[in-house]
Design an enzyme around this catalytic site. Sequence first.
Site, mmCIF file in Angstrom:
data_model
loop_
_atom_site.group_PDB
_atom_site.id
_atom_site.type_symbol
_atom_site.label_atom_id
_atom_site.label_comp_id
_atom_site.label_asym_id
_atom_site.label_seq_id
_atom_site.Cartn_x
_atom_site.Cartn_y
_atom_site.Cartn_z
ATOM 1 N N GLU A 203 -12.114 -3.403 1.621
ATOM 2 C CA GLU A 203 -11.953 -2.338 2.630
ATOM 3 C C GLU A 203 -10.560 -1.737 2.550
ATOM 4 O O GLU A 203 -10.387 -0.515 2.637
ATOM 5 C CB GLU A 203 -12.217 -2.905 4.033
ATOM 6 C CG GLU A 203 -12.327 -1.843 5.120
ATOM 7 C CD GLU A 203 -11.014 -1.533 5.852
ATOM 8 O OE1 GLU A 203 -11.024 -0.645 6.707
ATOM 9 O OE2 GLU A 203 -9.984 -2.169 5.552
ATOM 10 N N GLU A 204 -9.570 -2.594 2.401
ATOM 11 C CA GLU A 204 -8.177 -2.152 2.518
ATOM 12 C C GLU A 204 -7.728 -1.276 1.348
ATOM 13 O O GLU A 204 -6.634 -0.711 1.376
ATOM 14 C CB GLU A 204 -7.247 -3.367 2.639
ATOM 15 C CG GLU A 204 -7.466 -4.210 3.890
ATOM 16 C CD GLU A 204 -7.027 -3.517 5.175
ATOM 17 O OE1 GLU A 204 -6.576 -2.366 5.106
ATOM 18 O OE2 GLU A 204 -7.155 -4.147 6.237
ATOM 19 N N HIS A 317 -0.993 -4.968 9.574
ATOM 20 C CA HIS A 317 -0.513 -4.835 8.178
ATOM 21 C C HIS A 317 0.952 -5.246 8.019
ATOM 22 O O HIS A 317 1.672 -4.671 7.211
ATOM 23 C CB HIS A 317 -0.725 -3.411 7.642
ATOM 24 C CG HIS A 317 -2.152 -3.061 7.398
ATOM 25 N ND1 HIS A 317 -2.549 -2.133 6.467
ATOM 26 C CD2 HIS A 317 -3.293 -3.524 7.961
ATOM 27 C CE1 HIS A 317 -3.872 -2.043 6.470
ATOM 28 N NE2 HIS A 317 -4.348 -2.866 7.378
#
Length: 352
Positions: A203-204, A317
Amino acid sequence: MPTIGNAQLKLLEKLCNASAVSGDEGEVRKIVLDELKGHAGDAKVDALGNVLVTRLGSGKKRLKVMITAHMDEVGFMLVADDGEGLFRFETIGGLDVRQLPGKAVLIGKDHLPGVIGARPIHLTTVEERKQNIPLDTLRIDIGPGGGKVKPGDRATFATRFQRNGPVLIAKAFDDRLGVVSLLELIRNAPTNIDLLAAFTVQEEIGLRGAKVAAFTLDPDLALVMDATPANDLPDWDGEENNSFNTKLGLGPAIYIADSYTFSDARLVRHFSETAQTEGIPFQFRQPGGGGTDAGAIHKARAGVPSISVSVPHRYSHTAVSIARLDDWKNTLALVHAALLRLPPDILASRPA
Ligand SMILES: [Zn+2]
């Protein structure tokens, strides 16, 4: 009823402490598959590494609802061995290079300890300390003779999970909170829908796993469970911060729009009305940067009406984030209630 109790907190701790930087999600995938044993005999791992689970309902008219949480996290990949225990590395996913020097990391499958080296204050000048340090001058340092790591190995922040009453502190709440919630939903699957669960990869780095998962599952609609940055600190000038996009303690963040997706308006209304009816606190996540797997899913096949609901957390993050237990509990409660109340004809007509 899906719940967040001691067992779920223990599982969250295990998942947050695990390493699953994008493209190397095996450690978290193994935990997920172990948790699914006995609850879903039909868990499949697809070609990219997504875990797909189907729980068919029993009602007459059932919507196929894809629900996702991503298994991967941001982190690092070693790319070259400079000798003396020093490795060049790339960032994987959105990371602010200014925040990296001096952070402890864990490398590879064996979680070997290392550090993103920072030159100590004794060895820098006042002028040097005003400069940003570019990524290509940073190294992950395991120390001379520090063991076997190699280019391609991933590294994560070495942060360990901690709980202080209602406050949770860890790395990778994005999106291990969603992973535990999705496991709970599978164990307590609403029978009025066909639940098509996807624990996604990558996803990232561009919603890559979700894209192929949506093709396979071919859902009628999709719900993405993620964690979203809370920008809710007081303004530096001492004024009240009125511009927060989400705030800790205000409950699940329902997305209207983010960088990649307009949430389907019928789903936004259904989720917010469910929260009001059930007395569950919620907030609308304010538009702005970032996005979720919905960005890929809503454009899959012939289009999939989608919505995201996230747990707010501070310092997304970075090496360590803060979330609140009640926001997580309320997020799972809202999602479960909204699925139970989902009208089978919710997509039958479009609001004029
Ligand atoms: Zn996320």
